[in-house]
Design a protein around this motif. Sequence first.
Motif, PDB file in Angstrom:
ATOM      1  N   GLN A  88       0.834  -1.197   0.000  1.00  0.00           N
ATOM      2  CA  GLN A  88       0.000   0.000   0.000  1.00  0.00           C
ATOM      3  C   GLN A  88       0.873   1.253   0.000  1.00  0.00           C
ATOM      4  O   GLN A  88       2.048   1.215   0.335  1.00  0.00           O
ATOM      5  N   GLU A  89       0.252   2.368  -0.373  1.00  0.00           N
ATOM      6  CA  GLU A  89       0.972   3.638  -0.399  1.00  0.00           C
ATOM      7  C   GLU A  89       1.001   4.269   0.985  1.00  0.00           C
ATOM      8  O   GLU A  89       0.067   4.116   1.765  1.00  0.00           O
ATOM      9  N   ALA A  90       2.098   4.976   1.248  1.00  0.00           N
ATOM     10  CA  ALA A  90       2.258   5.645   2.533  1.00  0.00           C
ATOM     11  C   ALA A  90       2.976   6.975   2.350  1.00  0.00           C
ATOM     12  O   ALA A  90       3.706   7.173   1.380  1.00  0.00           O
ATOM     13  N   LYS A  91       2.728   7.874   3.302  1.00  0.00           N
ATOM     14  CA  LYS A  91       3.470   9.132   3.411  1.00  0.00           C
ATOM     15  C   LYS A  91       4.377   8.977   4.616  1.00  0.00           C
ATOM     16  O   LYS A  91       3.906   8.657   5.708  1.00  0.00           O
ATOM     17  N   ILE A  92       5.664   9.212   4.421  1.00  0.00           N
ATOM     18  CA  ILE A  92       6.626   9.079   5.515  1.00  0.00           C
ATOM     19  C   ILE A  92       7.448  10.359   5.614  1.00  0.00           C
ATOM     20  O   ILE A  92       7.949  10.858   4.609  1.00  0.00           O
ATOM     21  N   LYS A  93       7.560  10.864   6.829  1.00  0.00           N
ATOM     22  CA  LYS A  93       8.430  12.007   7.103  1.00  0.00           C
ATOM     23  C   LYS A  93       9.544  11.514   8.014  1.00  0.00           C
ATOM     24  O   LYS A  93       9.277  10.918   9.060  1.00  0.00           O
ATOM     25  N   THR A  94      10.784  11.758   7.608  1.00  0.00           N
ATOM     26  CA  THR A  94      11.921  11.297   8.397  1.00  0.00           C
ATOM     27  C   THR A  94      12.453  12.402   9.310  1.00  0.00           C
ATOM     28  O   THR A  94      12.230  13.589   9.061  1.00  0.00           O
ATOM     29  N   LYS A 102      13.328  14.585   3.145  1.00  0.00           N
ATOM     30  CA  LYS A 102      12.708  14.159   4.405  1.00  0.00           C
ATOM     31  C   LYS A 102      11.269  13.684   4.228  1.00  0.00           C
ATOM     32  O   LYS A 102      10.740  13.017   5.102  1.00  0.00           O
ATOM     33  N   ASN A 103      10.618  14.062   3.146  1.00  0.00           N
ATOM     34  CA  ASN A 103       9.221  13.684   2.909  1.00  0.00           C
ATOM     35  C   ASN A 103       9.146  12.723   1.732  1.00  0.00           C
ATOM     36  O   ASN A 103       9.650  13.030   0.646  1.00  0.00           O
ATOM     37  N   PHE A 104       8.504  11.591   1.963  1.00  0.00           N
ATOM     38  CA  PHE A 104       8.394  10.552   0.950  1.00  0.00           C
ATOM     39  C   PHE A 104       6.942  10.125   0.803  1.00  0.00           C
ATOM     40  O   PHE A 104       6.222  10.000   1.785  1.00  0.00           O
ATOM     41  N   ASP A 133       9.812  10.024  11.606  1.00  0.00           N
ATOM     42  CA  ASP A 133       9.135  10.967  12.501  1.00  0.00           C
ATOM     43  C   ASP A 133       7.641  10.694  12.499  1.00  0.00           C
ATOM     44  O   ASP A 133       7.012  10.584  13.542  1.00  0.00           O
ATOM     45  N   ARG A 134       7.065  10.592  11.290  1.00  0.00           N
ATOM     46  CA  ARG A 134       5.639  10.289  11.124  1.00  0.00           C
ATOM     47  C   ARG A 134       5.463   9.446   9.876  1.00  0.00           C
ATOM     48  O   ARG A 134       6.139   9.664   8.869  1.00  0.00           O
ATOM     49  N   ALA A 135       4.500   8.539   9.948  1.00  0.00           N
ATOM     50  CA  ALA A 135       4.155   7.727   8.778  1.00  0.00           C
ATOM     51  C   ALA A 135       2.659   7.451   8.819  1.00  0.00           C
ATOM     52  O   ALA A 135       2.099   7.156   9.884  1.00  0.00           O
ATOM     53  N   ARG A 136       2.025   7.578   7.668  1.00  0.00           N
ATOM     54  CA  ARG A 136       0.588   7.312   7.539  1.00  0.00           C
ATOM     55  C   ARG A 136       0.323   6.621   6.210  1.00  0.00           C
ATOM     56  O   ARG A 136       1.022   6.854   5.242  1.00  0.00           O
ATOM     57  N   LEU A 137      -0.729   5.813   6.196  1.00  0.00           N
ATOM     58  CA  LEU A 137      -1.188   5.262   4.929  1.00  0.00           C
ATOM     59  C   LEU A 137      -1.712   6.403   4.074  1.00  0.00           C
ATOM     60  O   LEU A 137      -2.265   7.376   4.590  1.00  0.00           O
ATOM     61  N   LYS A 138      -1.529   6.277   2.778  1.00  0.00           N
ATOM     62  CA  LYS A 138      -2.096   7.247   1.835  1.00  0.00           C
ATOM     63  C   LYS A 138      -3.274   6.532   1.170  1.00  0.00           C
ATOM     64  O   LYS A 138      -3.076   5.582   0.419  1.00  0.00           O
TER      65      LYS A 138
END
Length: 143
Positions: A88-94, A102-104, A133-138
């Motif tokens: 699945q797709e995700a948004k990840i901030k490192t 830092k944003n993926f 730092d933060r990760a969420r499903l997109k």
Amino acid sequence: MDIQNLLEKTLPGLGYELVDFELTAQGTLRVFIDKEGGITVDDCAAVSNHLSRLFTVEDVDYKNLEISSPGLDRPLKKAADFVRFAGQEAKIKTRLPIEGQKNFIGRIEGCDGAAVTLSYEGKTAAIALDNIDRARLKPEFKF
């Protein structure tokens, strides 16, 4: 009493996973739960009733209790979350940049317990769990 420890011990016995929780300055305790197939209003009511009684016995101080599903953009906190949602797709901030970024936003390829493999923009990155730092499903909507 450690609220997280109490929730992590209680919820699996009821058939739910603790996704996250927060205690606001106003005293509202929000608990986000999940299970295979998703969360219903009846699930929220059952967990609310159980936790209300448990928190009274354990003397947990709060004013309001809110039980909720994590939503379509569910936070990803543990290695098991990345394994469960592989593909699945995700948004990840490192916390620290990886190759200046830092944003993926990309597709979760897998997780080995120490790092998440994410494919994005034709590239692949191994992102250490302790650098997230933060990760969420997109959410993906298909028509």
